[in-house]
Design a protein around this motif. Structure first.
Motif, mmCIF file in Angstrom:
data_model
loop_
_atom_site.group_PDB
_atom_site.id
_atom_site.type_symbol
_atom_site.label_atom_id
_atom_site.label_comp_id
_atom_site.label_asym_id
_atom_site.label_seq_id
_atom_site.Cartn_x
_atom_site.Cartn_y
_atom_site.Cartn_z
ATOM 1 N N SER A 64 -0.393 -4.131 -7.579
ATOM 2 C CA SER A 64 -1.860 -4.318 -6.980
ATOM 3 C C SER A 64 -1.851 -5.954 -7.065
ATOM 4 O O SER A 64 -1.086 -6.654 -7.879
ATOM 5 C CB SER A 64 -2.888 -3.800 -7.435
ATOM 6 O OG SER A 64 -3.061 -4.177 -8.932
ATOM 7 N N TRP B 116 -3.338 -6.900 -17.641
ATOM 8 C CA TRP B 116 -3.180 -6.348 -16.576
ATOM 9 C C TRP B 116 -1.753 -6.777 -15.740
ATOM 10 O O TRP B 116 -1.219 -5.792 -14.933
ATOM 11 C CB TRP B 116 -4.165 -7.214 -15.554
ATOM 12 C CG TRP B 116 -5.718 -6.947 -15.694
ATOM 13 C CD1 TRP B 116 -6.091 -5.502 -16.308
ATOM 14 C CD2 TRP B 116 -6.840 -7.436 -15.691
ATOM 15 N NE1 TRP B 116 -7.748 -5.619 -16.477
ATOM 16 C CE2 TRP B 116 -8.075 -6.696 -16.198
ATOM 17 C CE3 TRP B 116 -7.079 -9.004 -15.272
ATOM 18 C CZ2 TRP B 116 -9.261 -7.240 -16.189
ATOM 19 C CZ3 TRP B 116 -8.457 -9.341 -15.411
ATOM 20 C CH2 TRP B 116 -9.531 -8.601 -15.787
ATOM 21 N N ASP C 60 2.773 1.783 -3.460
ATOM 22 C CA ASP C 60 1.722 2.291 -4.262
ATOM 23 C C ASP C 60 2.030 2.127 -5.848
ATOM 24 O O ASP C 60 1.997 2.833 -6.769
ATOM 25 C CB ASP C 60 1.402 3.686 -4.124
ATOM 26 C CG ASP C 60 0.166 4.312 -4.902
ATOM 27 O OD1 ASP C 60 -0.716 3.492 -5.089
ATOM 28 O OD2 ASP C 60 0.343 5.275 -5.366
ATOM 29 N N PRO D 201 -8.385 -4.314 -8.682
ATOM 30 C CA PRO D 201 -7.776 -3.416 -7.668
ATOM 31 C C PRO D 201 -6.877 -2.308 -8.168
ATOM 32 O O PRO D 201 -6.102 -2.493 -9.066
ATOM 33 C CB PRO D 201 -7.014 -4.516 -6.640
ATOM 34 C CG PRO D 201 -6.512 -5.375 -7.381
ATOM 35 C CD PRO D 201 -7.648 -5.552 -8.659
ATOM 36 N N ALA D 202 -6.908 -1.338 -7.430
ATOM 37 C CA ALA D 202 -5.951 0.039 -7.960
ATOM 38 C C ALA D 202 -4.697 -0.355 -7.083
ATOM 39 O O ALA D 202 -4.334 -1.128 -6.366
ATOM 40 C CB ALA D 202 -6.610 1.491 -7.312
ATOM 41 N N ARG D 203 -3.606 0.498 -7.544
ATOM 42 C CA ARG D 203 -2.241 0.241 -7.196
ATOM 43 C C ARG D 203 -2.006 0.322 -5.626
ATOM 44 O O ARG D 203 -2.952 1.074 -4.989
ATOM 45 C CB ARG D 203 -1.372 1.214 -7.761
ATOM 46 C CG ARG D 203 -1.198 1.338 -9.327
ATOM 47 C CD ARG D 203 -0.173 2.304 -9.921
ATOM 48 N NE ARG D 203 -0.451 2.366 -11.386
ATOM 49 C CZ ARG D 203 -0.073 1.284 -12.266
ATOM 50 N NH1 ARG D 203 0.316 0.101 -11.703
ATOM 51 N NH2 ARG D 203 -0.517 1.744 -13.381
ATOM 52 N N ARG E 259 -3.264 -1.910 -3.609
ATOM 53 C CA ARG E 259 -4.635 -2.788 -2.952
ATOM 54 C C ARG E 259 -4.536 -4.298 -3.317
ATOM 55 O O ARG E 259 -3.694 -4.683 -4.485
ATOM 56 C CB ARG E 259 -5.824 -1.961 -3.308
ATOM 57 C CG ARG E 259 -5.947 -0.584 -2.658
ATOM 58 C CD ARG E 259 -7.319 0.005 -2.996
ATOM 59 N NE ARG E 259 -8.433 -0.710 -2.631
ATOM 60 C CZ ARG E 259 -8.861 -0.703 -1.288
ATOM 61 N NH1 ARG E 259 -8.178 0.558 -0.534
ATOM 62 N NH2 ARG E 259 -9.997 -1.096 -0.999
ATOM 63 N N TYR F 157 0.778 -1.067 0.070
ATOM 64 C CA TYR F 157 -0.034 0.044 -0.026
ATOM 65 C C TYR F 157 0.887 1.410 0.059
ATOM 66 O O TYR F 157 0.616 2.228 -0.644
ATOM 67 C CB TYR F 157 -0.867 -0.081 1.302
ATOM 68 C CG TYR F 157 -1.914 1.339 1.337
ATOM 69 C CD1 TYR F 157 -3.117 1.010 0.564
ATOM 70 C CD2 TYR F 157 -1.799 2.390 1.989
ATOM 71 C CE1 TYR F 157 -3.999 2.103 0.685
ATOM 72 C CE2 TYR F 157 -2.551 3.293 1.952
ATOM 73 C CZ TYR F 157 -3.872 3.154 1.229
ATOM 74 O OH TYR F 157 -4.794 3.873 1.276
#
Length: 305
Positions: free
Chosen positions: A75, A185, A72, A130-132, A134, A69
């Motif tokens: 993910s 992805w 960042d 999921p976003a970066r 997460r 997290y």
């Protein structure tokens, strides 16, 4: 090599011993009948020992998730597929018990809504990647589009595809589309981990009977479970085809024995920890300007009465 890096490599090697036997990165020769749902790699643990190991894995994953997290950059997308009663919910609950809820989301995909049916079959799933920083968990996923829809082809009619787009190769085409999505992805920094909890029909029957016999578990049972069980062979064929077509080094499948819940959870936890550890995550390093701001903030706080 730094000492902490050497220790990390040793730990990964140790974990890999419990993960490698169940990882599929090339589906060309994969056969589901070769996998043993009751396998435990010879481990014999009582509930207390298994709980202690799982607790350690959950704590480790929580620490790694915090760094994920903070950094960042990456993910993690974790997919769970299985027949009913294989233990998806329990596995998610126990493996992710220590992870900060703010950095993790769980999504369950039920029957598609009218809006979802008005879009392409991947639309509703892509929105929840999921976003970066997460972790995203799909409790059932876009693979349902080549599993339950393949077994019950009447569901395909509800997707309102142009008739000329529904041919004999539609399942091969969909699997190819899924593989391309996953490849895209992973190139964007999403770590894709796919788990098939491999339950035997005998163990499923035992768990169904337990739900019927125990009033506290009656709510878990649905008549639909029995209807789906009648299509066991068709589902196994669909799972095998899906794994064969989409298992890659970048987005592997883990065919995890599911007849022993404690072992299922240990393997899943080990696989996730191993994948995140291999990212070699680290907390962000602040620039000189940011360090100067911290020093000024410290001075101001220390000057306050």
């Amino acid at each position: 090599m730094p000492r902490n890096k050497i220790i990390g490599n040793k730990i990964i090697d140790s974990i890999s011993a419990y993960v490698d036997p169940f990882r599929v990165t090339n589906g060309a020769n994969f056969r589901l009948k070769d996998q043993n749902p009751g396998d435990t790699l010879g481990l014999k643990l009582d509930k207390a020992e298994a709980r202690e190991l799982l607790e350690k894995g959950a704590e480790w994953l929580a620490k790694e998730q915090e760094i994920l997290y903070a950094q960042d950059r990456y993910s993690v997308l974790i997919l769970f597929q299985a027949m009913d009663a294989a233990g998806k919910d329990g596995t998610i609950k126990h493996v992710m018990a220590r992870v900060n809820p703010q950095g993790c989301g769980v999504f369950s995909f039920k029957q598609p809504s009218a809006e979802e049916l008005a879009h392409d079959f991947m639309w509703r799933y892509a929105a929840h990647v999921p976003a970066r920083g997460r972790i995203g968990i799909f409790n059932r996923s876009y693979y349902e589009e080549v599993l339950v829809v393949r077994v019950h082809e009447a569901l395909l009619e509800k997707q309102k595809l142009p008739p000329e787009r529904v041919g004999k190769r539609i399942w091969d085409q969909r699997l190819s589309d899924i593989a391309h999505f996953e490849d895209y992805w992973t190139r964007q920094g999403v770590i894709v981990l796919k788990f098939f909890l491999n339950l035997s029909p005998e163990e499923q029957k035992r768990r169904f009977m337990e739900r019927l016999d125990n009033p506290d578990k009656n709510w878990k049972f649905s008549a639909a479970d029995i209807r789906e069980r009648r299509h066991w062979d068709a589902y196994m064929h669909a799972y095998e085809e899906a794994i064969r077509a989409t298992a890659t080094k970048a987005a592997p499948w883990y065919v995890v024995p599911a007849d022993n819940k404690w072992f299922t959870r240990l393997v899943v936890a080990a696989a996730i920890v191993e994948a995140v550890e291999k990212l070699d995550l680290a907390y962000p390093t602040l620039s000189k300007a940011e360090m100067s701001e911290l020093a000024l903030a410290r001075s101001e706080l220390e000057a306050q009465s």
